[in-house]
Design a protein around this motif. Structure first.
Motif, PDB file in Angstrom:
ATOM      1  N   GLN A 160       0.819  -1.215   0.000  1.00  0.00           N
ATOM      2  CA  GLN A 160       0.000   0.000   0.000  1.00  0.00           C
ATOM      3  C   GLN A 160       0.853   1.265   0.000  1.00  0.00           C
ATOM      4  N   TYR A 161       1.955   1.234   0.707  1.00  0.00           N
ATOM      5  CA  TYR A 161       2.854   2.391   0.720  1.00  0.00           C
ATOM      6  C   TYR A 161       3.377   2.667  -0.685  1.00  0.00           C
ATOM      7  N   GLY A 162       3.669   1.602  -1.413  1.00  0.00           N
ATOM      8  CA  GLY A 162       4.133   1.758  -2.781  1.00  0.00           C
ATOM      9  C   GLY A 162       3.100   2.379  -3.697  1.00  0.00           C
ATOM     10  N   LEU A 163       1.823   2.254  -3.321  1.00  0.00           N
ATOM     11  CA  LEU A 163       0.731   2.860  -4.079  1.00  0.00           C
ATOM     12  C   LEU A 163       0.440   4.284  -3.615  1.00  0.00           C
ATOM     13  N   GLY A 164       1.169   4.735  -2.604  1.00  0.00           N
ATOM     14  CA  GLY A 164       0.971   6.087  -2.087  1.00  0.00           C
ATOM     15  C   GLY A 164       0.049   6.182  -0.895  1.00  0.00           C
ATOM     16  N   ASN A 165      -0.372   5.035  -0.357  1.00  0.00           N
ATOM     17  CA  ASN A 165      -1.303   5.023   0.772  1.00  0.00           C
ATOM     18  C   ASN A 165      -0.538   4.935   2.087  1.00  0.00           C
ATOM     19  N   LYS A 166      -0.215   6.074   2.655  1.00  0.00           N
ATOM     20  CA  LYS A 166       0.538   6.091   3.909  1.00  0.00           C
ATOM     21  C   LYS A 166      -0.308   5.698   5.110  1.00  0.00           C
ATOM     22  N   ASP A 167      -1.623   5.707   4.954  1.00  0.00           N
ATOM     23  CA  ASP A 167      -2.492   5.273   6.056  1.00  0.00           C
ATOM     24  C   ASP A 167      -2.348   3.784   6.341  1.00  0.00           C
ATOM     25  N   ALA A 168      -1.688   3.064   5.447  1.00  0.00           N
ATOM     26  CA  ALA A 168      -1.482   1.624   5.655  1.00  0.00           C
ATOM     27  C   ALA A 168      -0.644   1.357   6.897  1.00  0.00           C
ATOM     28  N   ILE A 169       0.019   2.373   7.414  1.00  0.00           N
ATOM     29  CA  ILE A 169       0.829   2.208   8.619  1.00  0.00           C
ATOM     30  C   ILE A 169      -0.030   2.129   9.875  1.00  0.00           C
ATOM     31  N   LYS A 170      -1.265   2.590   9.821  1.00  0.00           N
ATOM     32  CA  LYS A 170      -2.081   2.746  11.033  1.00  0.00           C
ATOM     33  C   LYS A 170      -2.286   1.442  11.818  1.00  0.00           C
ATOM     34  N   PRO A 171      -2.674   0.338  11.187  1.00  0.00           N
ATOM     35  CA  PRO A 171      -2.841  -0.880  11.995  1.00  0.00           C
ATOM     36  C   PRO A 171      -1.545  -1.344  12.640  1.00  0.00           C
ATOM     37  N   TYR A 172      -0.422  -1.067  12.008  1.00  0.00           N
ATOM     38  CA  TYR A 172       0.873  -1.432  12.580  1.00  0.00           C
ATOM     39  C   TYR A 172       1.192  -0.558  13.793  1.00  0.00           C
ATOM     40  N   MET A 173       0.832   0.697  13.701  1.00  0.00           N
ATOM     41  CA  MET A 173       1.033   1.596  14.840  1.00  0.00           C
ATOM     42  C   MET A 173       0.182   1.154  16.025  1.00  0.00           C
ATOM     43  N   GLU A 174      -1.051   0.775  15.757  1.00  0.00           N
ATOM     44  CA  GLU A 174      -1.945   0.325  16.827  1.00  0.00           C
ATOM     45  C   GLU A 174      -1.419  -0.950  17.476  1.00  0.00           C
ATOM     46  N   CYS A 175      -0.945  -1.875  16.644  1.00  0.00           N
ATOM     47  CA  CYS A 175      -0.426  -3.134  17.178  1.00  0.00           C
ATOM     48  C   CYS A 175       0.856  -2.902  17.978  1.00  0.00           C
ATOM     49  N   ALA A 176       1.698  -1.996  17.509  1.00  0.00           N
ATOM     50  CA  ALA A 176       2.920  -1.679  18.236  1.00  0.00           C
ATOM     51  C   ALA A 176       2.593  -1.053  19.591  1.00  0.00           C
ATOM     52  N   GLY A 177       1.589  -0.186  19.595  1.00  0.00           N
ATOM     53  CA  GLY A 177       1.180   0.426  20.850  1.00  0.00           C
ATOM     54  C   GLY A 177       0.736  -0.607  21.862  1.00  0.00           C
ATOM     55  N   LEU A 178      -0.070  -1.564  21.406  1.00  0.00           N
ATOM     56  CA  LEU A 178      -0.538  -2.620  22.296  1.00  0.00           C
ATOM     57  C   LEU A 178       0.616  -3.508  22.744  1.00  0.00           C
ATOM     58  N   ALA A 179       1.511  -3.853  21.819  1.00  0.00           N
ATOM     59  CA  ALA A 179       2.654  -4.702  22.166  1.00  0.00           C
ATOM     60  C   ALA A 179       3.530  -4.025  23.214  1.00  0.00           C
ATOM     61  N   ASN A 180       3.725  -2.729  23.077  1.00  0.00           N
ATOM     62  CA  ASN A 180       4.525  -2.003  24.068  1.00  0.00           C
ATOM     63  C   ASN A 180       3.877  -2.036  25.444  1.00  0.00           C
ATOM     64  N   ILE A 181       2.565  -1.874  25.482  1.00  0.00           N
ATOM     65  CA  ILE A 181       1.838  -1.942  26.755  1.00  0.00           C
ATOM     66  C   ILE A 181       1.993  -3.323  27.386  1.00  0.00           C
ATOM     67  N   MET A 182       1.953  -4.358  26.525  1.00  0.00           N
ATOM     68  CA  MET A 182       2.035  -5.740  27.001  1.00  0.00           C
ATOM     69  C   MET A 182       3.470  -6.195  27.238  1.00  0.00           C
ATOM     70  N   GLN A 183       4.415  -5.309  26.952  1.00  0.00           N
ATOM     71  CA  GLN A 183       5.838  -5.624  27.112  1.00  0.00           C
ATOM     72  C   GLN A 183       6.274  -6.772  26.206  1.00  0.00           C
ATOM     73  N   LEU A 184       5.742  -6.735  24.984  1.00  0.00           N
ATOM     74  CA  LEU A 184       6.191  -7.638  23.925  1.00  0.00           C
ATOM     75  C   LEU A 184       7.180  -6.866  23.056  1.00  0.00           C
ATOM     76  N   GLY A 185       8.349  -7.443  22.800  1.00  0.00           N
ATOM     77  CA  GLY A 185       9.282  -6.809  21.891  1.00  0.00           C
ATOM     78  C   GLY A 185       8.723  -6.807  20.478  1.00  0.00           C
ATOM     79  N   ILE A 186       9.143  -5.840  19.669  1.00  0.00           N
ATOM     80  CA  ILE A 186       8.598  -5.693  18.318  1.00  0.00           C
ATOM     81  C   ILE A 186       9.696  -5.818  17.273  1.00  0.00           C
ATOM     82  N   ASN A 187       9.547  -6.818  16.402  1.00  0.00           N
ATOM     83  CA  ASN A 187      10.350  -6.962  15.197  1.00  0.00           C
ATOM     84  C   ASN A 187       9.429  -6.761  14.003  1.00  0.00           C
ATOM     85  N   ALA A 188       9.989  -6.665  12.817  1.00  0.00           N
ATOM     86  CA  ALA A 188       9.162  -6.519  11.613  1.00  0.00           C
ATOM     87  C   ALA A 188       9.924  -7.035  10.407  1.00  0.00           C
TER      88      ALA A 188
END
Length: 237
Positions: A160-188
């Motif tokens: 999606q980023y390649g198509l110009g849709n920067k909003d595609a990052i939003k679900p990843y940001m939400e998941c990272a936020g939750l992972a940080n709260i849960m003290q899960l390390g984040i790789n990608a």
């Protein structure tokens, strides 16, 4: 700074296409570390179409940064990881016929299985990570398995980023936020490239590691491996 782990599967693919040992998987692993990469990733599959199980053993004494072995935890894979004891094992639910990884775990459906596998790895002091889609329920499920980290499957973002849709990052940001709260390390990982890595890094709080192979190797054909690694490290600052 987010660590860069270089997936060297594509080097093995090229080697296997002609037989012999050119290019050398071992030498390439040495070189990427010398050029500044903070880790080496391999993903052996049962048919050994690229990285072979023997490569996994041979690399053990050559990877002095972080050694990350990815794969579907079938018995042969589990036994290999327990013998090698890499820095990290990343569990990926690959089907046998998959050309490349194409989905994350259903951490809810496979909860009990993952708990058992992860417990065995952690008992052997091996850090565990689970490959997951950017779905909050799957992040919650990953936490319940006892995993140390998650690896966010980034193909959807990259496309999606390649198509110009920067909003595609939003679900990843939400998941990272939750992972940080849960003290899960984040790789990608998956389809991250020089074009999108800086934007991804800047928007994912707590990103510890990215694993990049196909794009990095492809970019290196034009720009050179040492130069490309330096470019990634700069974008990950």
């Amino acid at each position: 700074m987010t660590k860069l782990s270089v997936n060297i599967n594509k080097i093995a693919t090229l080697r296997n296409s002609r037989g012999g040992d050119l290019p050398s998987v071992i030498q390439f692993a040495k070189d990427v570390q010398r050029f500044g990469a903070e880790g080496v990733t391999i993903h052996p599959r049962p048919d050994e179409r690229h990285i072979r199980y023997k490569d996994a053993y041979d690399l053990k004494s050559e990877v002095y940064t972080e050694y990350n072995i990815e794969g579907n935890p079938i018995p042969k894979f589990i036994d290999m990881v327990l013998e090698i004891k890499p820095t990290q094992v990343t569990l990926v639910p690959d089907s046998v016929e998959a050309i490349t990884s194409n989905a994350g775990w259903d951490t809810i459906r496979h909860r009990d299985f993952l708990i058992d596998v992860i417990k065995e790895f952690k008992n052997n002091d091996i850090r565990t990570s689970i490959f997951v889609d950017p779905d909050l329920h799957q992040i919650e499920g990953a936490k319940e398995t006892g995993a140390d980290r998650i690896e966010l499957y980034t193909e959807a973002f990259a496309h999606q980023y390649g198509l110009g849709n920067k909003d595609a990052i939003k679900p990843y940001m939400e998941c990272a936020g939750l992972a940080n709260i849960m003290q899960l390390g984040i790789n990608a990982g998956h389809d991250l490239s020089l074009d999108n890595i800086k934007f991804f890094k800047e928007n994912i709080t707590g990103l510890l590691e990215v694993s990049i192979g196909h794009a990095l190797i492809s970019e290196s054909l034009y720009l050179g491996v040492e130069n490309v690694i330096a470019m990634y490290l700069d974008k990950l600052k």
